[in-house]
Design an enzyme around this catalytic site. Structure first.
Site, PDB file in Angstrom:
ATOM      1  N   ASP A   1      -4.184  -6.536  -3.936  1.00 26.61           N
ATOM      2  CA  ASP A   1      -4.497  -5.754  -2.737  1.00 26.61           C
ATOM      3  C   ASP A   1      -4.686  -6.698  -1.562  1.00 26.61           C
ATOM      4  O   ASP A   1      -4.388  -7.892  -1.658  1.00 26.61           O
ATOM      5  CB  ASP A   1      -5.760  -4.908  -2.967  1.00 26.61           C
ATOM      6  CG  ASP A   1      -5.675  -3.547  -2.294  1.00 26.61           C
ATOM      7  OD1 ASP A   1      -5.566  -3.520  -1.059  1.00 26.61           O
ATOM      8  OD2 ASP A   1      -5.711  -2.519  -2.996  1.00 26.61           O
TER       9      ASP A   1
ATOM     10  N   HIS B   1      -9.335  -2.553   2.809  1.00 27.41           N
ATOM     11  CA  HIS B   1      -8.762  -1.843   1.659  1.00 27.41           C
ATOM     12  C   HIS B   1      -9.070  -2.534   0.338  1.00 27.41           C
ATOM     13  O   HIS B   1      -9.577  -1.919  -0.611  1.00 27.41           O
ATOM     14  CB  HIS B   1      -7.250  -1.708   1.849  1.00 27.41           C
ATOM     15  CG  HIS B   1      -6.599  -0.716   0.948  1.00 27.41           C
ATOM     16  ND1 HIS B   1      -6.081  -1.056  -0.282  1.00 27.41           N
ATOM     17  CD2 HIS B   1      -6.376   0.608   1.082  1.00 27.41           C
ATOM     18  CE1 HIS B   1      -5.555   0.015  -0.849  1.00 27.41           C
ATOM     19  NE2 HIS B   1      -5.715   1.043  -0.040  1.00 27.41           N
TER      20      HIS B   1
ATOM     21  N   SER C   1      -5.485   5.496  -3.812  1.00 23.04           N
ATOM     22  CA  SER C   1      -5.926   4.098  -3.861  1.00 23.04           C
ATOM     23  C   SER C   1      -7.369   3.984  -4.310  1.00 23.04           C
ATOM     24  O   SER C   1      -7.770   2.964  -4.868  1.00 23.04           O
ATOM     25  CB  SER C   1      -5.793   3.455  -2.468  1.00 23.04           C
ATOM     26  OG  SER C   1      -4.461   3.181  -2.151  1.00 23.04           O
TER      27      SER C   1
END
Length: 640
Positions: free
Chosen positions: A136, A211, A533
C-alpha cells in the site's frame, strides 16, 4: 477522422502493442525508481530463467514462482527489444505492466475478533508469531498503534520501492528499512526525515497519504495510540510501498501516473513472503484495477497463486473493488451472422488514457467497427489485426488491438486505448459475428478516478465488477458492508462477482463502511474511510489469527483449508444463501474460525512448538484432514 491498419505485432499482449505503437510515433518513457529510460516492466512466463536473463537488454527482477511447469519472472526490457525478447525461444508469455490504484471501532467486535468473543482456550494470541504484510502507500511507522509499550517498532521491514536505491535493495531498486533503522529514526526529533521515508500529506490527485496507515491499523494495529486495537494486534508487520508506474511516458502524449503496477506488485508480495521466512504470513492488497480477463488467468494472479502455494500458512487477501454501479462492465451476445453494439460514454476533459477490454471465447471470430460520437464509421478491425484512429491532422486518437488466442486462457481480446484528446461523447464498438460458437462477451473499462468513462445503456451490467487482480484461485477477495446499521447492509459501492469463468468471488465480506483507524502524522489520531480497501484488512487480520491458532496447535493450513475455515464459518444473516455475488459466503466470524481450528487438532489440544501432544508426536493437517472434519476443500489445496 480516419482509421489505418498497422503492423505493430498483433499477436502480442495489447498493452505491449500499445507501447510499441507509442514508441514508433516518437514517444519515450522516463526513468522511474525501478526502470531506466525507454524501458518497460514486464511479467514473463519462461522455460529457463538464466537463458531469459542472458538476453541482451533484459534486467531480471524477481523469480515469482512456478506456473504450469514454467517459471514466472518480472523483468525490465528496452522498448527497442520487446519484439525480439517476446518471440525468443522459451518465452511462453510476456505481459506489459498493468497500472493499479488504491481502492474501526465497530470492525473488531462486529467480526467477533475481540477478546470477549474468542472461544475458550483460544491460542491465537492476537496473531503473535504471524507476519502481516501490506502492499500500500504511506505507512506512518511513528504512529503509536505500530509501536510497542516501550516505544520500539513492531514493523520488521519497510520496502520503499521509490526510495533512493541502496546496496542490497530488494530486486535491485528502492530501499529497505529494517526494524533497527526504524528504531533509530524513532529516537530522533523528526523520525520521517531521519529514516528518509514517511507518508506525505493528502494532496488532490495523489494516491499517497493516509491509505496505507489506515489499512495496516485495521489488520494489525495494537491500539496503544488510538485506544482501539485492530484485528491481529500482536502480529509482526512488514510493509511494501510500490513506486510509480513503469509505463511513465513523456513527449507529445503523456499518460497519467498510477499507483504502481502489476510487476511491482508481484515483487512486493515476493519481498513480504521472503521477509516472513518460516513464519505464517498474510499479505493484504487493497488495490484494484478493472482491465483483464477476470478468470484468474492473468500472469499477476497466477504469480500470486504460485507464491501462496509454495508452503502452508500463507494467504493473500485482496479488496473486491468499489466499482458497483459505476458502469464499468458490459456483457452480451453476438448472434451468428448478426451484430451487437457496445457503447462507451467518454466524458469531457478526459484527463488520462481510457482503456477498454472486451474478452470473448477463442472459438468465436468477431469483426469490430468503431462509430465515433459524430457518426463516422471506422474499420473494420479483424481478429488478429490492429489499427490507429487518426484525426484529420494526423494526430492519433485511438489505438485498437484485436488479439487472437491469448496464451493465458486461449480467448480473444479486443483492446481500445483512447487518448486524452479523443472527442467526448458516446463511442460505439460494433461487433459482427463472423464465426460464432458461444457468442458471449464481457467488457470492462479501466479505472480512471478523475474522469471515468462508462458503458452507456444496454448491455451495461453491474455483475462481474470484482477487481481483475481479485480473481485468482488461491487469493481471497473481500466485499464491504456497513457494520453501523441494523441489518448490516452492503456498502453501495462494493463490487459484484462472479468471475468471468463462473467461480464464486468474493469469498467473504467485512466492515468497510465508515471505518475509523489510524491517521498518518497524528501519532495517536484516527480518520474515517470507506471502501473494500477497509474490509480486506479486517479479513487479513482474521487470517492471521487463524494461522496463529493453527500454528500453536500444530495444524497445517494450506490455502484451500484456510479458505474453508474462513468461508464455512461465515455468518449468513445476511446473506440468506450459500453464496451471494457481493456478500460472498457471508460475513467474517473470527470466533467461529478459531473454534473450527481448535476442532482440527486431536481432542482440541494444543500441539504446536513447545506444546505437548497426546501420543507424542505433532500433527500436520493436509487436505484429507480438513475433509475429515466436514470442511469443504477444492482444487485450491492442490496448487495451481
Amino acid at each position: 477522422m480516419y482509421i489505418e491498419t498497422t503492423d505493430i505485432y498483433p499477436d502480442m499482449d495489447p498493452r505491449l502493442q500499445r507501447a510499441l505503437d507509442r514508441r514508433e510515433r516518437g514517444d519515450t518513457t522516463v526513468a522511474t525508481a525501478s526502470s531506466e529510460e525507454d524501458e518497460i516492466g514486464v511479467l514473463a512466463l519462461v522455460d529457463d530463467v538464466d537463458r531469459f536473463a542472458d538476453r541482451d537488454g533484459v534486467r531480471l527482477g524477481a523469480v515469482i514462482g512456478e506456473v504450469d511447469g514454467r517459471l514466472l519472472v518480472t523483468a525490465r526490457v528496452p522498448l527497442s527489444r520487446v519484439e525480439e525478447v517476446r518471440r525468443a525461444p522459451g518465452v511462453r508469455s510476456m505481459k506489459c505492466a498493468q497500472p493499479l490504484r488504491p481502492t474501526l471501532q465497530a470492525t473488531v467486535p462486529e467480526i467477533r475478533a475481540d477478546r470477549a468473543s474468542a472461544p475458550p482456550g483460544s491460542l491465537a494470541g492476537g496473531g503473535a508469531g504471524v507476519l502481516v504484510g501490506v502492499v500500500d502507500t504511506g505507512l506512518d511507522f511513528a504512529h503509536r498503534n505500530f509501536r510497542r509499550a516501550d516505544g520500539s517498532t513492531r514493523v520488521v521491514a519497510i520496502w520503499d520501492q521509490s526510495g533512493a536505491s541502496t546496496p542490497g535493495s530488494p530486486f535491485g531498486y528502492g530501499r529497505r528499512h529494517g526494524a533497527a533503522d526504524i528504531d533509530r529514526a524513532l529516537g530522533q526529533a523528526d523520525p520521517y526525515e531521519a529514516l528518509g521515508y514517511g507518508p506525505v500529506p493528502d494532496q488532490p490527485g495523489r494516491p499517497k497519504g493516509t491509505h496505507g496507515t489506515h489499512v495496516c491499523d485495521i489488520a494489525a494495529g495494537n491500539g496503544l495510540g488510538s485506544g482501539v486495537a485492530g484485528v491481529a494486534p500482536e502480529a509482526d508487520i512488514a510493509f511494501a510501498e510500490p513506486a510509480v508506474s513503469d509505463v511513465a511516458w513523456q513527449g507529445q502524449e503523456v499518460v497519467g501516473q498510477f499507483f504502481g503496477d502489476s510487476v511491482q506488485l508481484l515483487e512486493a508480495v515476493r519481498f513480504l513472503f521472503n521477509e516472513a521466512g518460516e513464519r505464517p504470513c498474510v499479505v493484504n492488497i487493497s488495490l484494484g484495477t478493472h482491465g483483464g480477463p477476470h478468470d484468474g488467468s492473468s500472469l499477476a494472479e497466477r504469480g500470486i497463486d504460485a507464491m501462496i502455494a509454495e508452503r502452508p500458512g500463507r494467504a493473500v487477501v485482496i479488496s473486491a473493488g468499489n466499482s458497483f454501479e459505476r458502469g464499468v462492465h458490459a456483457a452480451g451476445t453476438v448472434p451468428p451472422g448478426g451484430r451487437a453494439d457496445v457503447r462507451v460514454a467518454v466524458p469531457e476533459l478526459l484527463t488520462a488514457q481510457c482503456e477498454v477490454e472486451l474478452w470473448y471465447a477463442g472459438g468465436d471470430v468477431f469483426r469490430a467497427e468503431l462509430i465515433s460520437p459524430g457518426g463516422d464509421v471506422l474499420g473494420p478491425v479483424a481478429l488478429g489485426s490492429n489499427a490507429r484512429v487518426r484525426a484529420d491532422d494526423g494526430t492519433t486518437l485511438l489505438f485498437v488491438s484485436h488479439r487472437a488466442n491469448d496464451p493465458g486462457n486461449g480467448d480473444n481480446v479486443l483492446g481500445l486505448f483512447l487518448d486524452e484528446r479523443v472527442p467526448p461523447g458516446v463511442w460505439t464498438v460494433r461487433l459482427h459475428g463472423e464465426r460464432v460458437v458461444s457468442g458471449g462477451y464481457h467488457a470492462w473499462i479501466e479505472r480512471n478516478d478523475s474522469s471515468q468513462a462508462s458503458f452507456a445503456g444496454e448491455p451495461r451490467d453491474d455483475s462481474h465488477t470484482i477487481g481483475s487482480i481479485s480473481c485468482g484461485r488461491l487469493a481471497l477477495a473481500v466485499g464491504s458492508y456497513d457494520a453501523h446499521v441494523p441489518g448490516r447492509p452492503l456498502s453501495r459501492f462494493t463490487a459484484s462477482g462472479p468471475t468471468r469463468d463462473g467461480r464464486a468471488k468474493p469469498e467473504l465480506s467485512a466492515p468497510g463502511h465508515d471505518v475509523f483507524a489510524a491517521h498518518s502524522r497524528t501519532g495517536t489520531g484516527v480518520v474515517r474511510k470507506s471502501g473494500t480497501s477497509m474490509a480486506a484488512p479486517a479479513v487479513a487480520g482474521l487470517a492471521a489469527l487463524v494461522l496463529a491458532e493453527a500454528r500453536a496447535r500444530g495444524v497445517s493450513l494450506p490455502a484451500g483449508a484456510l479458505r474453508s475455515v474462513l468461508t464455512e464459518t461465515a455468518r449468513v444473516d445476511p446473506p440468506p444463501v450459500v453464496w451471494d455475488p457481493r456478500y460472498g459466503h457471508g460475513r467474517a466470524d473470527a470466533a467461529e474460525c478459531l473454534r473450527a481450528v481448535r476442532e482440527l487438532s486431536p481432542a482440541g489440544e494444543p500441539s504446536g512448538p513447545g506444546c505437548p501432544q497426546p501420543g507424542g508426536g505433532q500433527t500436520g493437517l493436509g487436505t484429507s484432514g480438513v475433509e475429515a472434519t466436514g470442511l469443504r476443500t477444492g482444487l485450491e489445496t492442490t496448487g495451481l
